[in-house]
Design a protein around this motif. Structure first.
Motif, PDB file in Angstrom:
ATOM      1  N   ARG A  30       5.620  14.658  -5.159  1.00  0.00           N
ATOM      2  CA  ARG A  30       5.782  16.104  -5.346  1.00  0.00           C
ATOM      3  C   ARG A  30       5.387  16.520  -6.763  1.00  0.00           C
ATOM      4  O   ARG A  30       4.798  17.582  -6.972  1.00  0.00           O
ATOM      5  N   SER A  31       5.714  15.685  -7.727  1.00  0.00           N
ATOM      6  CA  SER A  31       5.463  16.026  -9.124  1.00  0.00           C
ATOM      7  C   SER A  31       4.013  15.828  -9.541  1.00  0.00           C
ATOM      8  O   SER A  31       3.468  16.629 -10.305  1.00  0.00           O
ATOM      9  N   PHE A  32       3.398  14.762  -9.046  1.00  0.00           N
ATOM     10  CA  PHE A  32       2.091  14.359  -9.559  1.00  0.00           C
ATOM     11  C   PHE A  32       0.983  14.365  -8.514  1.00  0.00           C
ATOM     12  O   PHE A  32      -0.170  14.121  -8.857  1.00  0.00           O
ATOM     13  N   GLY A  33       1.310  14.614  -7.253  1.00  0.00           N
ATOM     14  CA  GLY A  33       0.337  14.423  -6.190  1.00  0.00           C
ATOM     15  C   GLY A  33       0.405  12.998  -5.671  1.00  0.00           C
ATOM     16  O   GLY A  33       1.029  12.123  -6.281  1.00  0.00           O
ATOM     17  N   VAL A  34      -0.229  12.752  -4.546  1.00  0.00           N
ATOM     18  CA  VAL A  34      -0.205  11.432  -3.929  1.00  0.00           C
ATOM     19  C   VAL A  34      -1.092  10.477  -4.722  1.00  0.00           C
ATOM     20  O   VAL A  34      -2.241  10.786  -5.027  1.00  0.00           O
ATOM     21  N   PHE A  35      -0.540   9.317  -5.056  1.00  0.00           N
ATOM     22  CA  PHE A  35      -1.317   8.291  -5.749  1.00  0.00           C
ATOM     23  C   PHE A  35      -1.212   6.970  -4.970  1.00  0.00           C
ATOM     24  O   PHE A  35      -0.258   6.768  -4.208  1.00  0.00           O
ATOM     25  N   PRO A  36      -2.174   6.059  -5.127  1.00  0.00           N
ATOM     26  CA  PRO A  36      -2.099   4.759  -4.435  1.00  0.00           C
ATOM     27  C   PRO A  36      -0.794   4.058  -4.779  1.00  0.00           C
ATOM     28  O   PRO A  36      -0.357   4.071  -5.932  1.00  0.00           O
ATOM     29  N   THR A  37      -0.171   3.445  -3.775  1.00  0.00           N
ATOM     30  CA  THR A  37       1.142   2.830  -3.978  1.00  0.00           C
ATOM     31  C   THR A  37       1.216   1.519  -3.213  1.00  0.00           C
ATOM     32  O   THR A  37       0.701   1.424  -2.090  1.00  0.00           O
ATOM     33  N   LEU A  38       1.893   0.553  -3.808  1.00  0.00           N
ATOM     34  CA  LEU A  38       1.889  -0.812  -3.278  1.00  0.00           C
ATOM     35  C   LEU A  38       3.312  -1.351  -3.156  1.00  0.00           C
ATOM     36  O   LEU A  38       4.168  -1.062  -3.982  1.00  0.00           O
ATOM     37  N   VAL A  39       3.549  -2.137  -2.102  1.00  0.00           N
ATOM     38  CA  VAL A  39       4.816  -2.837  -1.906  1.00  0.00           C
ATOM     39  C   VAL A  39       4.772  -4.150  -2.668  1.00  0.00           C
ATOM     40  O   VAL A  39       3.876  -4.976  -2.461  1.00  0.00           O
ATOM     41  N   GLU A  40       5.753  -4.353  -3.542  1.00  0.00           N
ATOM     42  CA  GLU A  40       5.828  -5.563  -4.362  1.00  0.00           C
ATOM     43  C   GLU A  40       6.995  -6.416  -3.866  1.00  0.00           C
ATOM     44  O   GLU A  40       8.142  -5.982  -3.880  1.00  0.00           O
ATOM     45  N   ARG A  41       6.682  -7.634  -3.430  1.00  0.00           N
ATOM     46  CA  ARG A  41       7.722  -8.558  -2.957  1.00  0.00           C
ATOM     47  C   ARG A  41       7.416  -9.946  -3.498  1.00  0.00           C
ATOM     48  O   ARG A  41       6.382 -10.545  -3.179  1.00  0.00           O
ATOM     49  N   ASP A  42       8.322 -10.490  -4.315  1.00  0.00           N
ATOM     50  CA  ASP A  42       8.050 -11.749  -5.003  1.00  0.00           C
ATOM     51  C   ASP A  42       8.927 -12.903  -4.570  1.00  0.00           C
ATOM     52  O   ASP A  42       8.629 -14.062  -4.870  1.00  0.00           O
ATOM     53  N   SER A  43      10.050 -12.634  -3.904  1.00  0.00           N
ATOM     54  CA  SER A  43      10.945 -13.705  -3.467  1.00  0.00           C
ATOM     55  C   SER A  43      11.571 -13.296  -2.139  1.00  0.00           C
ATOM     56  O   SER A  43      11.492 -12.131  -1.731  1.00  0.00           O
ATOM     57  N   ASN A  44      12.174 -14.312  -1.478  1.00  0.00           N
ATOM     58  CA  ASN A  44      12.774 -14.017  -0.175  1.00  0.00           C
ATOM     59  C   ASN A  44      11.771 -13.294   0.713  1.00  0.00           C
ATOM     60  O   ASN A  44      12.070 -12.277   1.347  1.00  0.00           O
ATOM     61  N   ILE A  45      10.562 -13.834   0.767  1.00  0.00           N
ATOM     62  CA  ILE A  45       9.447 -13.134   1.408  1.00  0.00           C
ATOM     63  C   ILE A  45       9.567 -13.241   2.932  1.00  0.00           C
ATOM     64  O   ILE A  45       9.575 -14.345   3.485  1.00  0.00           O
ATOM     65  N   PRO A  46       9.616 -12.107   3.632  1.00  0.00           N
ATOM     66  CA  PRO A  46       9.720 -12.119   5.084  1.00  0.00           C
ATOM     67  C   PRO A  46       8.341 -12.289   5.734  1.00  0.00           C
ATOM     68  O   PRO A  46       7.310 -12.308   5.031  1.00  0.00           O
ATOM     69  N   PRO A  47       8.279 -12.377   7.049  1.00  0.00           N
ATOM     70  CA  PRO A  47       6.975 -12.391   7.721  1.00  0.00           C
ATOM     71  C   PRO A  47       6.177 -11.138   7.396  1.00  0.00           C
ATOM     72  O   PRO A  47       6.726 -10.080   7.077  1.00  0.00           O
ATOM     73  N   LEU A  48       4.869 -11.266   7.508  1.00  0.00           N
ATOM     74  CA  LEU A  48       3.976 -10.166   7.167  1.00  0.00           C
ATOM     75  C   LEU A  48       4.329  -8.898   7.941  1.00  0.00           C
ATOM     76  O   LEU A  48       4.270  -7.787   7.388  1.00  0.00           O
ATOM     77  N   ALA A  49       4.707  -9.024   9.195  1.00  0.00           N
ATOM     78  CA  ALA A  49       5.021  -7.853  10.010  1.00  0.00           C
ATOM     79  C   ALA A  49       6.131  -7.016   9.400  1.00  0.00           C
ATOM     80  O   ALA A  49       6.102  -5.773   9.468  1.00  0.00           O
ATOM     81  N   GLU A  50       7.104  -7.656   8.780  1.00  0.00           N
ATOM     82  CA  GLU A  50       8.200  -6.915   8.155  1.00  0.00           C
ATOM     83  C   GLU A  50       7.724  -6.183   6.901  1.00  0.00           C
ATOM     84  O   GLU A  50       8.153  -5.056   6.627  1.00  0.00           O
ATOM     85  N   LEU A  51       6.841  -6.807   6.147  1.00  0.00           N
ATOM     86  CA  LEU A  51       6.307  -6.143   4.964  1.00  0.00           C
ATOM     87  C   LEU A  51       5.442  -4.946   5.353  1.00  0.00           C
ATOM     88  O   LEU A  51       5.421  -3.926   4.645  1.00  0.00           O
ATOM     89  N   LEU A  52       4.763  -5.064   6.471  1.00  0.00           N
ATOM     90  CA  LEU A  52       3.896  -3.971   6.914  1.00  0.00           C
ATOM     91  C   LEU A  52       4.683  -2.724   7.280  1.00  0.00           C
ATOM     92  O   LEU A  52       4.150  -1.614   7.241  1.00  0.00           O
ATOM     93  N   VAL A  53       5.962  -2.876   7.617  1.00  0.00           N
ATOM     94  CA  VAL A  53       6.805  -1.706   7.881  1.00  0.00           C
ATOM     95  C   VAL A  53       6.902  -0.845   6.629  1.00  0.00           C
ATOM     96  O   VAL A  53       6.810   0.387   6.693  1.00  0.00           O
ATOM     97  N   GLU A  54       7.066  -1.496   5.462  1.00  0.00           N
ATOM     98  CA  GLU A  54       7.144  -0.743   4.220  1.00  0.00           C
ATOM     99  C   GLU A  54       5.773  -0.192   3.812  1.00  0.00           C
ATOM    100  O   GLU A  54       5.683   0.911   3.270  1.00  0.00           O
ATOM    101  N   VAL A  55       4.705  -0.960   4.059  1.00  0.00           N
ATOM    102  CA  VAL A  55       3.359  -0.451   3.792  1.00  0.00           C
ATOM    103  C   VAL A  55       3.104   0.811   4.607  1.00  0.00           C
ATOM    104  O   VAL A  55       2.581   1.805   4.097  1.00  0.00           O
ATOM    105  N   GLU A  56       3.510   0.785   5.866  1.00  0.00           N
ATOM    106  CA  GLU A  56       3.329   1.943   6.739  1.00  0.00           C
ATOM    107  C   GLU A  56       4.208   3.111   6.295  1.00  0.00           C
ATOM    108  O   GLU A  56       3.810   4.276   6.407  1.00  0.00           O
TER     109      GLU A  56
END
Length: 289
Positions: free
Chosen positions: A240-266
């Motif tokens: 809202r403040s700056f407009g939409v910018f590229p954004t990334l999910v950062e996960r470094d430990s306790n890494i779940p299967p890719l499908a679970e990470l894709l929920v946050e990407v989506e």
């Protein structure tokens, strides 16, 4: 508010960790860009290096450094920077970012420590940023870092320090929304006010991540859990403040299967679409008026 970001970045991305490589060798889902820490990949060869190269040949990547220690007292490791430049050039990486912190004096460590919030430190860090950019022959971006102890002998607060370094070095901002939330809880400030005080025109991309809550109430920035609701709300406020910018999910430990990470990407993708729609509606209403 701008929606045009440099380095060819757009959309929602994911931090690439080695645990995800087997699945990504079979199929790469709809991920706009990946991020890696170059310290984990410089000099890696063999089968692992080939797998990594196949991904960087086909997909947009950015590098997010861990151990350059831009705020440290020891001279910059120009030998490492030379290897880093070769790595970035070889894989045609869009961007390199680093933390606004220091992580050691003699040698490289992955623990990040706060820099004293002083005018002298502003000039020291900015000088090292310019040196880094000259060696890498490309601009870099700084990430606002989490910290757990108030820096000694502070002459300004965290927000003023970040803005001063960015202005003095004339470099980009890598906005970590989770770090704002973590610091706001640990050090008792308003995260929205802090966010709005940052120079949105310098943002190249953002992070969301999870963290761990200690029994004492201290939040530790582990990147080992799912992103929580207040961080998602803060990301929405950033859009809202700056407009939409590229954004990334950062996960470094306790890494779940890719499908679970894709929920946050989506979830990032959906939030970006929603804010673009709201912005378009707002622009149309202004034209009609």
């Amino acid at each position: 508010m701008t929606t045009d970001y440099p380095f060819g970045l757009a959309g929602s991305g994911l931090g690439l960790r080695r645990a995800l490589l087997p699945e990504l060798q079979i199929h790469v889902p709809d991920i706009a860009f990946f991020e890696v820490s170059p310290e984990n990949w410089v000099g890696v060869g063999g089968q692992l290096g080939k797998q990594f190269r196949r991904l960087t040949e086909r997909h947009r990547f950015v590098a997010h450094g861990l151990a350059l220690s831009l705020g440290g007292p020891a001279p910059l490791d120009t030998g490492f920077l030379g290897k880093l430049k070769q790595f970035l050039d070889h894989h045609d990486f869009a961007l390199y970012t680093e933390h606004l912190s220091f992580c050691g004096d003699e040698g490289h460590f992955y623990d990040l420590y706060p820099i004293p919030f002083t005018e002298q430190a502003v000039k020291h860090v900015a000088r090292r940023i310019r040196q880094t950019q000259d060696i890498l022959e490309r601009p870099i971006a700084l990430e606002n870092a989490s910290y757990y102890v108030q820096p000694p002998q502070a002459e300004m607060d965290e927000l003023a320090f970040i803005n001063a370094v960015l202005a003095e070095a004339d470099c980009y901002l890598h906005l970590d929304v989770n770090n704002i939330y973590v610091n706001s809880v640990n050090h008792g400030y308003d995260p929205v006010a802090f966010l709005r005080g940052l120079p949105g025109e310098r943002i190249v991309y953002g992070h969301v991540a999870g963290h761990d809550l200690e029994p004492s109430g201290l939040i530790i920035d582990t990147h080992g859990q799912n992103t929580i609701a207040p961080v998602w709300e803060l990301l929405a406020e950033a859009y809202r403040s700056f407009g939409v910018f590229p954004t990334l999910v950062e996960r470094d430990s306790n890494i779940p299967p890719l499908a679970e990470l894709l929920v946050e990407v989506e979830r990032i993708r959906a939030l970006q679409a929603s804010h673009r729609l709201c912005q378009s509606a707002h622009d149309l209403s202004e034209v009609a008026a």
